[in-house]
Enzyme design. Structure first.
Site, PDB file in Angstrom:
ATOM      1  N   HIS A  27      -3.425   7.524   2.841  1.00  0.00           N
ATOM      2  CA  HIS A  27      -3.806   6.221   2.284  1.00  0.00           C
ATOM      3  C   HIS A  27      -5.169   5.834   2.846  1.00  0.00           C
ATOM      4  O   HIS A  27      -5.432   6.021   4.039  1.00  0.00           O
ATOM      5  CB  HIS A  27      -2.752   5.171   2.663  1.00  0.00           C
ATOM      6  CG  HIS A  27      -3.127   3.788   2.266  1.00  0.00           C
ATOM      7  ND1 HIS A  27      -3.508   3.471   0.981  1.00  0.00           N
ATOM      8  CD2 HIS A  27      -3.204   2.631   2.980  1.00  0.00           C
ATOM      9  CE1 HIS A  27      -3.802   2.182   0.922  1.00  0.00           C
ATOM     10  NE2 HIS A  27      -3.629   1.654   2.115  1.00  0.00           N
TER      11      HIS A  27
ATOM     12  N   ASN B 279     -10.221   0.362  -0.122  1.00  0.00           N
ATOM     13  CA  ASN B 279      -8.756   0.437  -0.190  1.00  0.00           C
ATOM     14  C   ASN B 279      -8.304  -0.085  -1.557  1.00  0.00           C
ATOM     15  O   ASN B 279      -8.367  -1.288  -1.813  1.00  0.00           O
ATOM     16  CB  ASN B 279      -8.167  -0.404   0.947  1.00  0.00           C
ATOM     17  CG  ASN B 279      -6.641  -0.356   0.984  1.00  0.00           C
ATOM     18  OD1 ASN B 279      -5.999   0.149   0.064  1.00  0.00           O
ATOM     19  ND2 ASN B 279      -6.065  -0.887   2.048  1.00  0.00           N
TER      20      ASN B 279
ATOM     21  N   CYS C  43       0.808  -1.228   0.000  1.00  0.00           N
ATOM     22  CA  CYS C  43       0.000   0.000   0.000  1.00  0.00           C
ATOM     23  C   CYS C  43       0.840   1.278   0.000  1.00  0.00           C
ATOM     24  O   CYS C  43       0.298   2.374  -0.123  1.00  0.00           O
ATOM     25  CB  CYS C  43      -0.957  -0.004   1.188  1.00  0.00           C
ATOM     26  SG  CYS C  43      -2.287  -1.200   1.001  1.00  0.00           S
TER      27      CYS C  43
HETATM   28  O1  UT7 Z   1      -3.751  -0.878   3.531  1.00  0.00           O
HETATM   29  C1  UT7 Z   1      -2.800  -1.666   4.156  1.00  0.00           C
HETATM   30  C2  UT7 Z   1      -2.893  -1.624   5.590  1.00  0.00           C
HETATM   31  N1  UT7 Z   1      -4.137  -2.215   6.065  1.00  0.00           N
HETATM   32  C3  UT7 Z   1      -4.761  -1.656   7.071  1.00  0.00           C
HETATM   33  O2  UT7 Z   1      -4.382  -0.603   7.509  1.00  0.00           O
HETATM   34  C4  UT7 Z   1      -5.967  -2.375   7.651  1.00  0.00           C
HETATM   35  C5  UT7 Z   1      -5.858  -2.356   9.146  1.00  0.00           C
HETATM   36  N2  UT7 Z   1      -6.914  -3.083   9.822  1.00  0.00           N
HETATM   37  C6  UT7 Z   1      -8.218  -2.712   9.830  1.00  0.00           C
HETATM   38  O3  UT7 Z   1      -8.600  -1.771   9.152  1.00  0.00           O
HETATM   39  C7  UT7 Z   1      -9.145  -3.409  10.765  1.00  0.00           C
HETATM   40  O4  UT7 Z   1      -8.420  -4.224  11.638  1.00  0.00           O
HETATM   41  C8  UT7 Z   1     -10.242  -4.266  10.074  1.00  0.00           C
HETATM   42  C9  UT7 Z   1     -11.233  -3.361   9.343  1.00  0.00           C
HETATM   43  C10 UT7 Z   1      -9.596  -5.233   9.094  1.00  0.00           C
HETATM   44  C11 UT7 Z   1     -11.027  -5.053  11.111  1.00  0.00           C
HETATM   45  O5  UT7 Z   1     -11.570  -4.182  12.081  1.00  0.00           O
HETATM   46  P1  UT7 Z   1     -11.339  -4.438  13.637  1.00  0.00           P
HETATM   47  O6  UT7 Z   1     -12.078  -3.390  14.331  1.00  0.00           O
HETATM   48  O7  UT7 Z   1      -9.882  -4.574  13.876  1.00  0.00           O
HETATM   49  O8  UT7 Z   1     -12.107  -5.814  13.838  1.00  0.00           O
HETATM   50  P2  UT7 Z   1     -11.553  -7.160  14.477  1.00  0.00           P
HETATM   51  O9  UT7 Z   1     -10.697  -7.878  13.512  1.00  0.00           O
HETATM   52  O10 UT7 Z   1     -11.031  -6.866  15.834  1.00  0.00           O
HETATM   53  O11 UT7 Z   1     -12.898  -7.950  14.634  1.00  0.00           O
HETATM   54  C12 UT7 Z   1     -13.934  -7.540  15.562  1.00  0.00           C
HETATM   55  C13 UT7 Z   1     -15.106  -8.490  15.443  1.00  0.00           C
HETATM   56  C14 UT7 Z   1     -14.702  -9.968  15.494  1.00  0.00           C
HETATM   57  O12 UT7 Z   1     -15.743 -10.668  16.158  1.00  0.00           O
HETATM   58  P3  UT7 Z   1     -15.606 -11.054  17.714  1.00  0.00           P
HETATM   59  O13 UT7 Z   1     -14.347 -11.891  17.816  1.00  0.00           O
HETATM   60  O14 UT7 Z   1     -15.488  -9.749  18.434  1.00  0.00           O
HETATM   61  O15 UT7 Z   1     -16.851 -11.809  17.978  1.00  0.00           O
HETATM   62  C15 UT7 Z   1     -14.683 -10.380  14.057  1.00  0.00           C
HETATM   63  O16 UT7 Z   1     -14.915 -11.741  13.874  1.00  0.00           O
HETATM   64  O17 UT7 Z   1     -15.758  -8.326  14.171  1.00  0.00           O
HETATM   65  C16 UT7 Z   1     -15.803  -9.572  13.489  1.00  0.00           C
HETATM   66  N3  UT7 Z   1     -15.673  -9.303  12.048  1.00  0.00           N
HETATM   67  C17 UT7 Z   1     -16.721  -8.994  11.272  1.00  0.00           C
HETATM   68  N4  UT7 Z   1     -18.009  -8.853  11.518  1.00  0.00           N
HETATM   69  C18 UT7 Z   1     -18.825  -8.516  10.487  1.00  0.00           C
HETATM   70  C19 UT7 Z   1     -14.539  -9.298  11.316  1.00  0.00           C
HETATM   71  N5  UT7 Z   1     -14.829  -8.990  10.048  1.00  0.00           N
HETATM   72  C20 UT7 Z   1     -16.155  -8.793   9.999  1.00  0.00           C
HETATM   73  C21 UT7 Z   1     -17.044  -8.435   8.956  1.00  0.00           C
HETATM   74  N6  UT7 Z   1     -18.360  -8.304   9.250  1.00  0.00           N
HETATM   75  N7  UT7 Z   1     -16.635  -8.193   7.680  1.00  0.00           N
END
Ligand code: UT7
Length: 331
Positions: free
Chosen positions: A256, A286, A116
């Site tokens: 970004h 993204n 990225c």
């Molecule tokens: O561009 C290159 C660099 N990339 C980035 O900068 C991306 C960085 N990361 C992120 O933007 C975020 O970590 C994500 C958007 C990928 C995920 O968001 P998060 O707030 O970190 O969510 P998480 O992974 O901590 O998941 C929270 C909850 C989990 O459920 P439990 O364990 O709390 O029950 C996940 O299973 O949300 C769940 N979850 C979803 N729920 C509905 C994960 N993905 C989804 C989804 N829809 N698509």
């Protein structure tokens, strides 16, 4: 003799027609519009459909728009860099094909890959060629067909990424406009948090890698998020400090587009109000190497000659950094 600076003198962009909304994703994986919107800020993204169309298709369209707007003869371009994490092929440089297709027959061309951060690093590369006096017209294109490496059964990645391309022309400037300073970093500690396991020299393609879905992008979102928030904000703050820029001096943050929460954290750290923060993540998600030039293209009409722009990006590797650039024209 005054120092030659490298200015962006034109921009162009392209996104494919197909709009993949959060509603459509709800039919593919266990997710919902509310979760995606609040966690990422994304409402929809564009997907390139059609057999035989790779990243070059997007890059060519963006370059052609720039050429048309600028009434530029492609034969005048001396170098084309395609910043991309999804080249048409592993070996033949996508940039060489793009150059030929747009009629840039006097240019040499190559690809640059830093996930990225590809476009951000590419800005540094393009500007260096101009500042050295070696070349006078360098076209930098950021393009990615992320849908080609996304697993549409993995809800943690398929909701984030989209396809798109943007192009920027770099030329010498004698008024001191253009790239002023850069702070670029990388750290291999990030290699396992955001990657595509197979298809490279470490793990060549095999029946096994296909079966194990290792030709798709994998991300440990939480870990990447932590690194991204800290490093994007730190590098943007550092570039401001190094150049004695207060929040009032900065006209635009060009961040970004990975997650709205990361963008907000960066702008808060810089003390910027929302109106100075470029954002189109809600429409494109993204697009990896294309996020920064897509922003420039979308905001081009609002930019004024002399505006202070701070670019910031973070990507796989890890790779990240910040660039301070003075905008060089009114459109
Ligand atoms: O561009 C290159 C660099 N990339 C980035 O900068 C991306 C960085 N990361 C992120 O933007 C975020 O970590 C994500 C958007 C990928 C995920 O968001 P998060 O707030 O970190 O969510 P998480 O992974 O901590 O998941 C929270 C909850 C989990 O459920 P439990 O364990 O709390 O029950 C996940 O299973 O949300 C769940 N979850 C979803 N729920 C509905 C994960 N993905 C989804 C989804 N829809 N698509």
């Amino acid at each position: 003799m005054s120092k030659i600076t490298a200015a962006i003198t034109a921009v162009g962009s392209y996104v494919p027609d197909f709009v993949m909304t959060n509603k459509i994703l709800e039919t593919l994986v266990d997710t919902n519009d509310e979760w995606i919107t609040t966690r990422t800020g994304i409402k929809e993204r564009r997907i390139l459909k059609g057999e035989g169309l790779g990243t070059s298709y997007l890059a060519i369209k963006a370059a052609e728009q720039l050429l048309e707007k600028q009434k530029l003869d492609p034969k005048e371009i001396e170098l084309i860099i395609v910043a991309t994490a999804t080249p048409d092929m592993m070996v033949a440089a996508t940039a060489a094909y793009v150059a030929s297709e747009i009629g840039a027959t006097n240019a040499f061309a190559y690809d640059l890959q830093a996930a990225c951060s590809s476009f951000l690093y590419g800005m540094s590369t393009a500007a260096s060629y101009i500042e050295s006096g070696r070349y006078k017209k360098v076209l930098l294109i950021g393009a990615d067909k992320m849908s080609s490496i996304i697993d549409y059964t993995d809800r943690t990645t398929c909701i984030i990424f989209g396809d798109g391309a943007g192009a920027a022309l770099f030329e010498p400037n004698n008024e001191g406009l253009g790239l002023q300073d850069e702070y670029l970093r990388s750290d291999g500690v990030g290699r396992n948090f955001l990657k595509m396991d197979a298809g490279g020299s470490l793990l060549p393609a095999s029946e096994e890698t296909v079966k194990n879905r290792q030709h798709f992008i994998y991300q440990d979102g939480k870990s990447v998020f932590k690194f991204a928030v800290t490093n994007m904000a730190d590098s943007a703050a550092k570039i401001m400090e190094r150049n004695n820029l207060s929040h009032e001096d900065v006209d635009w943050l060009v961040p970004h587009q990975a997650n709205k929460r990361i963008i907000d954290a960066t702008s808060n750290r810089m003390g910027l109000e929302d109106s100075k923060v470029m954002m189109n993540i809600q429409r494109y998600g993204n697009t990896t190497s294309a996020t920064l030039p897509l922003l420039l293209s979308d905001y081009e009409r609002q930019l004024k000659k002399g505006d202070n722009l701070v670019f910031a990006a973070f990507g796989g590797g890890f790779t990240w950094g910040s660039i301070y650039l003075k905008w060089a024209y009114n459109s």
